[in-house]
Design a protein around this motif. Structure first.
Motif, mmCIF file in Angstrom:
data_model
loop_
_atom_site.group_PDB
_atom_site.id
_atom_site.type_symbol
_atom_site.label_atom_id
_atom_site.label_comp_id
_atom_site.label_asym_id
_atom_site.label_seq_id
_atom_site.Cartn_x
_atom_site.Cartn_y
_atom_site.Cartn_z
ATOM 1 N N ARG A 123 53.129 47.720 44.569
ATOM 2 C CA ARG A 123 53.709 47.329 43.281
ATOM 3 C C ARG A 123 55.205 47.647 43.243
ATOM 4 O O ARG A 123 55.738 48.330 44.108
ATOM 5 C CB ARG A 123 52.977 48.032 42.140
ATOM 6 N N ALA B 72 50.669 54.682 39.773
ATOM 7 C CA ALA B 72 50.058 53.347 39.801
ATOM 8 C C ALA B 72 48.708 53.349 39.104
ATOM 9 O O ALA B 72 48.267 52.321 38.584
ATOM 10 C CB ALA B 72 49.903 52.879 41.244
ATOM 11 N N TYR B 115 59.942 51.758 42.366
ATOM 12 C CA TYR B 115 58.494 51.682 42.133
ATOM 13 C C TYR B 115 58.142 52.332 40.791
ATOM 14 O O TYR B 115 57.517 51.714 39.930
ATOM 15 C CB TYR B 115 57.830 52.415 43.291
ATOM 16 N N LEU B 119 56.202 51.435 36.747
ATOM 17 C CA LEU B 119 54.818 51.880 36.552
ATOM 18 C C LEU B 119 54.651 53.019 35.556
ATOM 19 O O LEU B 119 53.547 53.258 35.080
ATOM 20 C CB LEU B 119 54.223 52.287 37.905
#
Lengths: 273, 240
Positions: A123, B72, B115, B119
């Motif tokens: 992601r 995540a 990242y 998230l």
């Protein structure tokens, strides 16, 4: 048995050859400065370093000593001691190929190598200039849900994982405690070469409490004993970082001449202080 | 160290963390670390802190990847990021100045920003230096973008930017001046900011610590942060 695995620090780094992809751990884990000295002394060139996922003095010394052709890292810094001076100079001087990345991308790409699969999705990243500059990464559409773009990273399979640990037993098992990025590195790499504070009697696998924190000998190619082998970086709760020595390095390495002088002293030293 | 300034920043960051169940704090972050510990101290046991670099205040056991995996999974509610440059769209640059890869100045690198910014629901930007060279119209390199198109998977992002001069809130892709620290006002902040932002009505002053917060800062919080940042805690105590 450890016989053929246990060797000298000089022979240990002889396993690292020019052009190899070498994985190194972050400063909070288990950094082998003892092996760093031996690599610089041997004059091994053209290394491709992968920091898992960041590095500090180790990468800076190797870059400054001319051992590194390429570096993949999420960051290189001396932490409280400031910027990594030889790394920064090499970037501005364009003498180092830099592959900028983000921490979880390194972890994920090593996990792909652990599993023997070609890539790993991750992601984030979309819209960053990290992705824009990584021609080896691909954005694919989630095969299970259309309209969901996701980045895929090719596996990173290092030739060598190089690290320092508290202890090994006579079977060649290495105790790393909870620093499990070292396990990931060892699994992903073709071979691990390891310096340790000491070799202990008995099997580290015999006791459940130590077994859980072991990189088994299965992954390990060479071991050398190097007391205080992480110095001046710290090692777990065994010894803290020598902040004065790191600050002295940071000051010296600000110039090429200052670094050369520091390096001469470092290479001449028999072992850590 | 300017004690009043440090405590104002800690309290301001802490208030932005209030209500978070799990706060993670990255490396080399003493002021955000102290803010997270203050929020925990005031939470009556409801807030958990995961501070990288700490042994006592960090329960991760699965190596460097665990923070990212947790983020995540939606287990981390709040985190801090900074930047060598930050622009008005909350893009952050942790890589360097110039036309990448031909940089004229190198920063350490992007760490986990590319990242975690996507998230973690509540990301607080913190950069003590507030000057036109840091707060720029457009960053030279986007380590992590402040916003994403609707089709991009994104569950988090910036909610505020705290500097040595003020607090900005971030929503709908723009910063709004929320408060100015003692010694600053809307005009002085505008003069030191390279990006455009909104100002609505009179801008209040950033409130400092109250009595209860002052006691926690001088006691429990300073004791707890000393484990990870001994030099910071010592300088803080010496500035008393």
């Amino acid at each position: 048995m450890i016989g053929p695995m246990l060797t000298t620090i000089e022979d240990l780094v002889a396993a690292i050859r020019p052009g190899m992809l070498v994985a190194i751990p972050p400063d909070y884990s288990g950094v082998s400065i003892a092996a760093t000295r031996a690599i610089a002394r041997r004059g091994i060139r053209d290394l491709r370093l992968v920091a898992v996922p960041t590095s500090g003095m180790q990468a800076d010394i190797l870059v400054g000593a001319g051992c590194v052709a390429e570096l993949e890292a999420a960051a290189v810094t001396l932490g409280e001691a400031g910027p990594a001076p030889r790394f920064n100079a090499a970037i501005v001087g364009r003498t180092l190929r830099m592959r900028d990345t983000t921490c979880p991308a390194i972890h994920a790409a090593l996990q792909a190598a652990e599993k023997g699969i070609p890539f790993m999705p991750l992601r984030g990243l979309i819209g960053s200039d990290i992705l824009a500059n990584r021609t080896d990464w691909r954005v694919i559409d989630n095969p299970f849900a259309a309209g969901d773009p996701i980045v895929t990273l090719p596996a990173i399979r290092p030739d060598v994982a190089l690290f320092h640990a508290a202890k090994a037993d006579k079977d060649g098992n290495i105790w790393i405690g909870r620093r499990r990025e070292l396990v990931t590195m060892a699994h992903a790499a073709k071979a691990s070469i390891v310096t340790v504070e000491e070799i202990v009697d008995g099997s580290l696998l015999a006791d459940e409490a130590t077994a859980a924190g072991v990189v088994p000998a299965l992954y390990v190619e060479r071991i050398a004993v190097a007391p205080r082998g992480a110095w001046p970086i710290g090692l777990l709760d065994i010894y803290p970082a020598d902040e004065a020595a790191i600050a002295a390095y940071a000051a010296a390495a600000r110039t090429e001449a200052g670094f050369r002088k520091w390096l001469d002293g470092f290479l001449a030293a028999k072992a850590a202080a | 160290m300017d004690r009043a300034r440090t405590e104002l920043l800690v309290v301001t960051l802490s208030r932005l963390l209030d209500g978070a169940r799990t706060i993670a704090v990255g490396a080399s972050s003493p002021i955000p670390g102290a803010a997270a510990l203050l929020t925990r101290a005031r939470s009556g046991g409801a807030t958990r802190v995961l501070m990288l670099g700490s042994i006592k205040h960090n329960s991760f056991t699965d190596g460097g990847r665990e923070l990212f995996d947790c983020a995540a999974q939606g287990r981390i509610d709040a985190f801090f990021l900074g930047g060598g440059q930050i622009d008005g769209a909350a893009n952050i640059n942790l890589v360097g100045l110039g036309d990448y890869p031909s940089l004229t100045h190198r920063f350490p690198g992007s760490f986990g920003s590319a990242y975690l910014y996507f998230l973690i629901p509540r990301v607080i930007l913190f950069r003590e230096e507030h000057s036109p060279r840091v707060l720029v119209p457009k960053v030279d390199f986007i380590s992590a973008p402040g916003t994403s198109a609707p089709r991009i998977y994104r569950r988090g992002g910036p909610v505020a930017l705290v500097t040595g001069r003020c607090v900005f809130e971030f929503s709908a892709g723009r910063f709004r001046l929320a408060s100015t620290h003692p010694g600053e006002d809307a005009a002085s902040v505008r003069a030191q900011t390279g990006f455009d932002y909104d100002v609505a009505g009179d801008v209040p002053q950033t409130p400092g610590p109250d009595e209860a917060e002052r006691a926690l800062l001088a006691g429990r919080v300073r004791d707890e942060i000393a484990e990870t940042y001994p030099r910071f805690a010592a300088a803080w105590a010496a500035a008393a």
